[in-house]
Design a protein around this motif. Structure first.
Motif, PDB file in Angstrom:
ATOM      1  N   THR A  89       0.871  -1.178   0.000  1.00 26.53           N
ATOM      2  CA  THR A  89       0.000   0.000   0.000  1.00 26.53           C
ATOM      3  C   THR A  89       0.904   1.223   0.000  1.00 26.53           C
ATOM      4  N   GLY A  90       0.689   2.100  -0.938  1.00 18.04           N
ATOM      5  CA  GLY A  90       1.519   3.291  -1.035  1.00 18.04           C
ATOM      6  C   GLY A  90       2.161   3.396  -2.398  1.00 18.04           C
ATOM      7  N   VAL A  91       3.311   4.073  -2.453  1.00 18.79           N
ATOM      8  CA  VAL A  91       3.960   4.323  -3.736  1.00 18.79           C
ATOM      9  C   VAL A  91       5.457   4.517  -3.506  1.00 18.79           C
ATOM     10  N   THR A  92       6.260   4.173  -4.502  1.00 20.59           N
ATOM     11  CA  THR A  92       7.692   4.453  -4.494  1.00 20.59           C
ATOM     12  C   THR A  92       8.042   5.226  -5.755  1.00 20.59           C
TER      13      THR A  92
ATOM     14  N   MET B  46      15.517   7.445  -4.490  1.00 20.75           N
ATOM     15  CA  MET B  46      14.181   6.869  -4.366  1.00 20.75           C
ATOM     16  C   MET B  46      13.509   7.409  -3.109  1.00 20.75           C
ATOM     17  N   ALA B  47      12.219   7.565  -3.194  1.00 21.71           N
ATOM     18  CA  ALA B  47      11.409   7.996  -2.055  1.00 21.71           C
ATOM     19  C   ALA B  47      10.200   7.082  -1.979  1.00 21.71           C
TER      20      ALA B  47
ATOM     21  N   SER C 297      10.189   7.393   3.433  1.00 18.88           N
ATOM     22  CA  SER C 297      11.638   7.181   3.523  1.00 18.88           C
ATOM     23  C   SER C 297      12.272   7.710   2.247  1.00 18.88           C
ATOM     24  N   LEU C 298      13.529   8.113   2.353  1.00 17.64           N
ATOM     25  CA  LEU C 298      14.226   8.742   1.237  1.00 17.64           C
ATOM     26  C   LEU C 298      15.667   8.266   1.204  1.00 17.64           C
ATOM     27  N   LEU C 299      16.158   7.994  -0.015  1.00 17.06           N
ATOM     28  CA  LEU C 299      17.557   7.627  -0.188  1.00 17.06           C
ATOM     29  C   LEU C 299      18.062   8.277  -1.467  1.00 17.06           C
ATOM     30  N   VAL C 300      19.167   9.029  -1.360  1.00 19.24           N
ATOM     31  CA  VAL C 300      19.783   9.686  -2.499  1.00 19.24           C
ATOM     32  C   VAL C 300      21.235   9.225  -2.602  1.00 19.24           C
ATOM     33  N   ASP C 301      21.656   8.826  -3.787  1.00 18.40           N
ATOM     34  CA  ASP C 301      23.041   8.429  -4.009  1.00 18.40           C
ATOM     35  C   ASP C 301      23.977   9.547  -3.555  1.00 18.40           C
TER      36      ASP C 301
ATOM     37  N   ALA D 161       8.049  10.894   8.748  1.00 21.61           N
ATOM     38  CA  ALA D 161       9.378  10.616   8.203  1.00 21.61           C
ATOM     39  C   ALA D 161      10.342  10.364   9.348  1.00 21.61           C
ATOM     40  N   HIS D 162      11.135   9.298   9.232  1.00 22.25           N
ATOM     41  CA  HIS D 162      12.140   8.968  10.242  1.00 22.25           C
ATOM     42  C   HIS D 162      13.502   9.410   9.717  1.00 22.25           C
ATOM     43  N   VAL D 163      14.138  10.313  10.437  1.00 20.75           N
ATOM     44  CA  VAL D 163      15.360  10.961   9.965  1.00 20.75           C
ATOM     45  C   VAL D 163      16.421  10.927  11.054  1.00 20.75           C
TER      46      VAL D 163
END
Length: 335
Positions: A223-226, A238-239, A251-255, A285-287
């Protein structure tokens, strides 16, 4: 031998289908495929058969009547009819993934329709079906009207047609969600929704080599989206937004080579817009508490308050309806 397509209705009672097939077998008719459509008037049996070359349409109709079949429809079939209906439907769905505008032609092929007409939005046409007409809402706007003099449409065929429309609609939505992101240095990235064939690209983005099951959940959350940002074939960020009820977790990840160029800001803005369309109340958001750039990005997107701290991790909540998000697609220079 010659190929024929036969459709006939029999009483939906034990043994009645065997009576019909036995009547055909007595006349050396070989049944190659059969489908049963349940209707209020009985079981509609759809056959693809191989009959002797000397057998006429009248003889086939007579065999059907002697097998207690009624409302019979008989027509010659082509060799491509040897493909069963599920295979045909899957092939057409695959075509629509790559060309969602081909929905009209796909409906003709799926339903062996005589004609398909498209009516613009605003035309008063109720969706549904009767014996000779079927109307379906076009996901791009308007309505498709499918016509077939015989045999009569069945509930199963209407359900298949609606499923094909959903495939076209999903493909159109995915295409509409693709945007080109212009970075401050002039670089361009494509931002789009993730799909199953992005597994390897997402794997390369993660330094910790996630398990196959976790990787699939990241790419295609239940459930949700990437969302992905890609430079050519390379996934650079990717988020993800996983939802439960009216709440979402982001969640977020950037090279590392692409950080501090505004990509995180752009992806989170699009996640917020998706959450708004999904009518979510809030996104959490967990940061990392020392991730200054990410914290600055979240503050810019409307996060207020200190959040909840668990060791070195902060949980911050973004109220969707009260957020203030910039409308431009060109990101800021941090994130």
């Amino acid at each position: 031998m010659a190929l024929w397509r036969i459709r006939a209705t029999v009483d939906d009672r034990p043994g009645y289908l065997s009576v019909l097939t036995a009547s055909l077998a007595l006349r050396s008719v070989n049944i190659l495929a059969v489908q049963v459509h349940t209707t209020e008037g009985g079981a509609v049996d759809d056959f693809l058969v191989d009959a002797p070359d000397t057998m006429s349409e009248f003889e086939l109709l007579t065999a059907i009547a002697r097998g207690r079949g009624r409302e019979a429809f008989v027509t010659r079939a082509e060799a491509q009819g040897l493909a069963d209906q599920p295979t045909r439907a899957l092939a057409l769905a695959g075509r629509l993934v790559h060309d969602p505008d081909a929905l009209g032609e796909a409906l003709v092929a799926l339903l062996d329709a005589a004609e398909v007409r498209w009516r613009p939005a605003g035309t008063v046409v109720l969706h549904g079906y009767d014996e000779q007409h079927m109307t379906l809402i076009d996901p791009a706007g308007g309505t498709y009207e499918v016509m077939r003099p015989a045999p009569a449409f069945t509930p199963a065929e209407y359900a298949r047609a609606q499923a094909l429309v959903e495939v076209s609609s999903a493909a159109l939505r995915r295409g509409a969600d693709q945007v080109t992101l212009l970075l401050p240095d002039g670089s361009e990235l494509l931002v789009r929704e993730a799909a199953g064939d992005d597994l390897e690209g997402v794997r390369r983005l993660h330094a910790d080599s996630p398990s196959e099951s976790r990787l699939r959940r990241l790419v295609e959350p239940g459930t949700g989206v990437t969302l992905l940002a890609t430079a050519g074939e390379r996934v650079v960020a990717m988020a993800s937004l996983r939802t439960e009820g009216d709440l979402g977790e982001a969640s977020l990840l950037v090279d590392h080579e692409w950080q501090r160029r505004g990509i995180g800001t752009a992806l989170l803005r699009r996640l917020s817009a998706w959450a708004d369309r999904a009518d979510l109340e809030a996104v959490v958001a967990h940061v990392g508490a020392d991730n200054v750039a990410m914290l600055r990005t979240l503050r810019r997107l409307g996060v207020t308050g200190p959040g909840e701290r668990d060791g070195g991790l902060l949980s911050l909540t973004l109220p969707i309806r009260s957020r203030q998000v910039a409308t431009t697609e060109t990101p800021a220079t941090s994130g």
